[in-house]
Enzyme design. Structure first.
Site, short mmCIF file in Angstrom:
data_model
loop_
_atom_site.label_atom_id
_atom_site.label_comp_id
_atom_site.label_asym_id
_atom_site.label_seq_id
_atom_site.Cartn_x
_atom_site.Cartn_y
_atom_site.Cartn_z
N ASP A 207 -74.81 -69.67 -26.34
CA ASP A 207 -76.04 -69.67 -26.80
C ASP A 207 -77.00 -70.67 -25.95
O ASP A 207 -77.99 -70.43 -25.52
CB ASP A 207 -75.98 -69.91 -28.22
CG ASP A 207 -77.53 -69.78 -28.83
OD1 ASP A 207 -78.16 -68.72 -28.79
OD2 ASP A 207 -77.89 -70.89 -29.44
N LYS A 211 -80.08 -70.50 -23.17
CA LYS A 211 -81.56 -71.25 -23.37
C LYS A 211 -81.63 -71.94 -21.90
O LYS A 211 -82.89 -72.20 -21.52
CB LYS A 211 -81.42 -72.08 -24.54
CG LYS A 211 -81.29 -71.48 -25.88
CD LYS A 211 -81.18 -72.51 -27.02
CE LYS A 211 -81.08 -71.65 -28.16
NZ LYS A 211 -80.74 -72.56 -29.45
#
Ligand SMILES: NC(=O)c1ccc[n+]([C@@H]2O[C@H](COP(=O)([O-])OP(=O)(O)OC[C@H]3O[C@@H](n4cnc5c(N)ncnc54)[C@H](OP(=O)(O)O)[C@@H]3O)[C@@H](O)[C@H]2O)c1
Length: 364
Positions: A207, A211
């Site tokens: 995750d 980003k």
């Protein structure tokens, strides 16, 4: 949208209408826009775990087909597709752009696609004069991408971005610092709903890597997710275990993490899970940072982005605050919607002679 409707109308001259909403059960739509009561009803239904599409409208398994058939042809002024799913929606974005829709997303996946597909998506948007905005994908409501674009527009040169971009991993780091065993911290975070149902999704660092890739691409760097030097918080051997076994096996990592924390403390440092983005490349993993650094002062689930630029060199620009939660994420999404709507409105507005401005109403 409902709470801000009067402000948009009176201060910005905008009316934001929601003409279609969809979850995995299907789609609800109305050409004239849902009323505040109807929208509130959908929110209540979803919050109680119900499906959006009851028996009242025809069910359809393939809600993307329904978008194609029913929503793309609607005669809308400044249509915007808003993606708050966690699905692989890049192909949907392409279709939406093809049909003249702007795109706003909180979903990282469509922006972490292979570079070629990403380029194609943004090329399509540019050629059609459409926007793809994604503030909520990094730091939720924190003005991270907005800050980056302002720096770039003003001619500053961004050299390095350091980020603590996961509330879940931030919470774990604080727990470790306070002497909690790694396995206990993960179990507690899981029980409190801070992690994904399978905590490996968070602990893998994927995750954060998405980003980091989004930040890098925003700076104009070209990279793919596989090129990121990614250090997960658990060894490869644990990747294949089923989720319950995984949680049991985590205790084997406790001593190692306690040792790392103690060694860092001796050097007046703390552990942080850091994304590091520069022209040299992207790394995502555990780092020790000095106690005096802004990152060391980060507590719990807060996020932080530290931006080193030509103008902010000795003292970097730091954005810190809650990086998750429905309210702040919704703010990021809403800001993007309004930015598109007001920009498109300005472009469509006829040139008028200068008027004497009325003094602005005081805002409460
Ligand atoms: N929550 C945060 O703090 C936060 C912060 C920043 C970014 N984000 C991002 O925002 C997105 C949503 O997060 P969330 O926490 O709200 O997730 P969530 O609670 O799982 O909600 C996802 C929603 O998307 C719907 N959905 C999933 N696949 C779909 C599809 N193919 N077509 C239509 N609807 C679909 C789901 O519908 P069903 O109910 O039918 O499954 C559900 O309503 C994620 O990408 C997340 O990474 C979240």
């Amino acid at each position: 949208v409902t709470a801000q409707a009067a402000y948009y109308r009176e201060e910005l001259g905008l009316t934001v209408k929601t003409v279609a909403v969809t979850d995995r059960s299907g789609i609800k739509m109305t050409e004239t826009g849902f009323s505040p009561d109807e929208l509130a009803e959908f929110v209540t239904a979803k919050a109680s775990g119900a499906k959006l599409v009851y028996h009242r409208v025809p069910r359809t398994r393939d809600n993307w087909a329904a978008l194609k058939e029913k929503v793309w042809p609607l005669p809308l002024h400044t249509p915007i597709l808003v993606d708050v799913t966690a699905a692989d929606t890049a192909p949907l974005f392409m279709e939406a752009l093809e049909h003249g829709f702007h795109v706003v997303t909180a979903n990282k996946k469509p922006l972490a696609v292979p570079q070629e597909m990403y380029d194609e998506m943004f090329r399509m948007a540019r050629e059609q004069g459409l926007s793809i905005r994604y503030e909520a994908t990094v730091g939720a409501g924190l003005p991270v991408l907005d800050t980056l674009s302002k720096l770039q527009e003003a001619g500053d040169q961004v050299d390095t971005i350091l980020g603590c971009l996961s509330g879940t991993l931030g919470y774990l780091m604080t727990q470790l610092e306070e002497g909690t065993a790694f396995s206990t911290a993960v179990t507690t975070a899981h029980a409190m709903g801070y992690t994904e149902p399978d905590p490996r999704e968070d602990l893998s660092g994927m995750d954060v890597a998405r980003k980091a890739l989004i930040l890098a691409r925003t700076l104009g760097l070209r990279a793919n997710i596989e090129e990121i030097a990614l250090e997960p918080l658990f060894p490869k051997e644990l990747s294949d275990a089923d989720p319950k076994k995984f949680m049991k096996k985590l205790a084997a990592l406790d001593a190692d993490y306690a040792g790392r924390v103690a060694r860092a403390r001796k050097q007046q440092k703390v552990l942080r899970y850091v994304a590091r983005i520069s022209r040299k490349g992207i790394t995502v993993g555990l780092e020790t940072v000095p106690n005096t650094s802004p990152m060391a002062r980060l507590h719990g689930t807060d996020n932080q982005v530290v931006i080193h630029t030509a103008r902010y060199s000795a003292n970097p620009l730091v954005v810190t605050g809650p990086g998750a939660g429905a309210d702040v994420t919704a703010s990021g999404v809403l800001n993007d919607i309004v930015a598109i709507a007001s920009h498109a409105d300005r472009r469509a507005a006829p040139r008028l002679p200068a008027l004497k401005r009325k003094p602005a109403k005081p805002r409460v």
